[in-house]
Design a protein around this motif. Structure first.
Motif, short mmCIF file in Angstrom:
data_model
loop_
_atom_site.label_atom_id
_atom_site.label_comp_id
_atom_site.label_asym_id
_atom_site.label_seq_id
_atom_site.Cartn_x
_atom_site.Cartn_y
_atom_site.Cartn_z
N SER A 217 0.80 -1.23 0.00
CA SER A 217 0.00 0.00 0.00
C SER A 217 0.83 1.27 0.00
O SER A 217 0.32 2.34 -0.36
CB SER A 217 -0.93 0.01 1.23
N GLY A 247 -4.36 -1.29 -5.68
CA GLY A 247 -5.46 -0.35 -5.75
C GLY A 247 -5.81 -0.01 -7.19
O GLY A 247 -4.93 0.13 -8.05
N GLU A 248 -7.08 0.11 -7.46
CA GLU A 248 -7.53 0.29 -8.84
C GLU A 248 -6.97 1.55 -9.49
O GLU A 248 -6.67 1.56 -10.69
CB GLU A 248 -9.06 0.31 -8.88
N GLU A 249 -6.79 2.61 -8.69
CA GLU A 249 -6.29 3.86 -9.28
C GLU A 249 -4.85 3.70 -9.75
O GLU A 249 -4.46 4.26 -10.80
CB GLU A 249 -6.41 5.02 -8.28
N GLY A 265 -7.70 -5.57 -7.79
CA GLY A 265 -7.91 -4.62 -6.71
C GLY A 265 -7.28 -5.15 -5.43
O GLY A 265 -6.39 -6.01 -5.45
N TRP A 266 -7.80 -4.65 -4.28
CA TRP A 266 -7.22 -5.07 -2.99
C TRP A 266 -7.87 -6.36 -2.52
O TRP A 266 -8.56 -6.39 -1.50
CB TRP A 266 -7.38 -3.97 -1.96
#
Length: 377
Positions: A217, A247-249, A265-266
């Protein structure tokens, strides 16, 4: 109590669960997103610095230190001592209202010894590290440096000398440094990566070898994604299913990915890794330990903090491989991953470590020891 970074507080959740399940009253203290995550984990939590994000302040202070030119004075504000400095007042006020019989804190939350000293109750330190704990030189050094950093805070808040932990909970497997003594209590690492809805594909056996790729993260926040995009392009020619846990971003910033790369994703690693043949990751302690729990060989690409130390421990045990930053590029990562999948040694050793971890005391097994210290046995 713990510091508000994901890898610094998530490992404490299983102990809190175990204590609550045994009927003890538990209050968890943290800040901002960490406090909200603890609430989502089913724990009563308090934000001791409402309206602030201490972890964001820590990252900004760390960035300022990193950008200081060689030879120039480094900013004093920063490092692990910042968590205790900024959170001590709120933690002390909360503790004086709650009146706990025992303080359970992590080394990185330097206010733990201050709170225990202020209340005159026992302190137990829970380690969240793979590379060091207890009486190891690194752990001793960090305790001393954090205490020195917090000395002005201690004086300002009129707290007595910091408490010394009665025991340290050590989550390392025995063959990777974990110890069992009167003051060092071994505990099985139980992964907790937050609770999320699991996609259907996750529980189905993959048609070809599945590889997890994650950078944790913190590393994506720094923009240091390195050769990730180029490596993913190369994955298109491999007979693998690559699951990108990110994370998608940040994943979107990588652009289009090959058809055999799944952007997940997470997704909780504890749910994903049982179906994986290998994991490629940044070397965070939680990620490394979760892979060990499930006996999954690791390719570690460390960059900062304790990541190089974790990578060294994993490689020295033979449970995986590691590439230094200067060695890391798309081609070298691909070559190391294929080696990891083809050789039998890392998988065999990872299986040995998995068995070691399974034989360690569970968080529930430690409840009686903790309650005894608190006078509640």
């Amino acid at each position: 109590m713990a510091a508000p970074g994901s890898g610094l507080f998530l490992p404490t959740v299983p102990v809190a669960w175990a204590l609550r399940a045994a009927g003890h009253e538990v209050l968890v203290a943290n800040n901002a997103q960490a406090a909200r995550t603890l609430v989502a984990a089913g724990l009563p939590a308090v934000d001791v610095c409402p309206g602030r994000d201490v972890f964001a302040e820590f990252l900004e202070a760390s960035r300022a230190i990193h950008l200081t030119p060689p030879g120039e004075p480094r900013p004093r504000r920063g490092g692990l001592g910042l968590f205790g400095e900024e959170m001590a007042e709120g933690l002390l006020a909360l503790a004086r209202d709650f009146r706990p019989d025992l303080v359970l804190s992590t080394l990185e939350q330097g206010a733990g010894p201050l709170v225990a000293a202020s209340l005159g109750v026992p302190l137990v330190e829970q380690s969240v590290r793979l590379a060091w704990a207890g009486g190891d030189e690194q752990a001793v050094g960090y305790r001393k440096s954090i205490a020195a950093y917090l000395e002005p805070t201690r004086v300002a808040l009129r707290v007595a000398e910091p408490a010394v932990a009665t025991a340290v909970i050590d989550i390392r497997p025995p063959s990777m440094g974990g110890r069992d003594s009167a003051t060092e209590w071994p505990m099985r690492y139980v992964p907790y990566n937050e609770s999320r809805l699991l996609p259907e594909w996750l529980l189905s056996a993959p048609a070809r070898p599945r590889v997890c790729l994650t950078l944790g993260s913190v590393l994506p926040l720094s923009g240091e994604l390195g050769e990730l995009s180029a490596f993913l392009d190369r994955c298109g020619d491999l007979d693998l299913e690559v699951v990108l846990a990110m994370g998608e971003e940040h994943a979107a910033a990588l652009g289009p990915v090959p058809g055999n790369v799944r952007v997940a994703g997470w997704v909780p690693l504890s749910a994903l890794l049982p179906s994986c043949s290998a994991i490629v990751h940044h070397g965070g302690a939680g990620t490394s330990l979760t892979a060990l729990v499930h006996g999954v060989p690791q390719l570690v690409l460390p960059r900062m903090a304790d990541q190089p130390a974790n990578a060294a421990v994993v490689a020295a045990r033979g449970a995986g491989l590691s590439l230094a930053p200067e060695e890391t590029n798309a081609a070298s990562v691909e070559a190391a991953l294929l080696r990891l999948l083809r050789e039998t040694g890392p998988a065999r050793v990872a299986g040995e470590v998995r068995a070691e971890i399974a034989a360690q005391p569970s968080p529930a097994d430690l409840v009686v020891r903790l309650a005894s210290l608190a006078g509640r046995a």
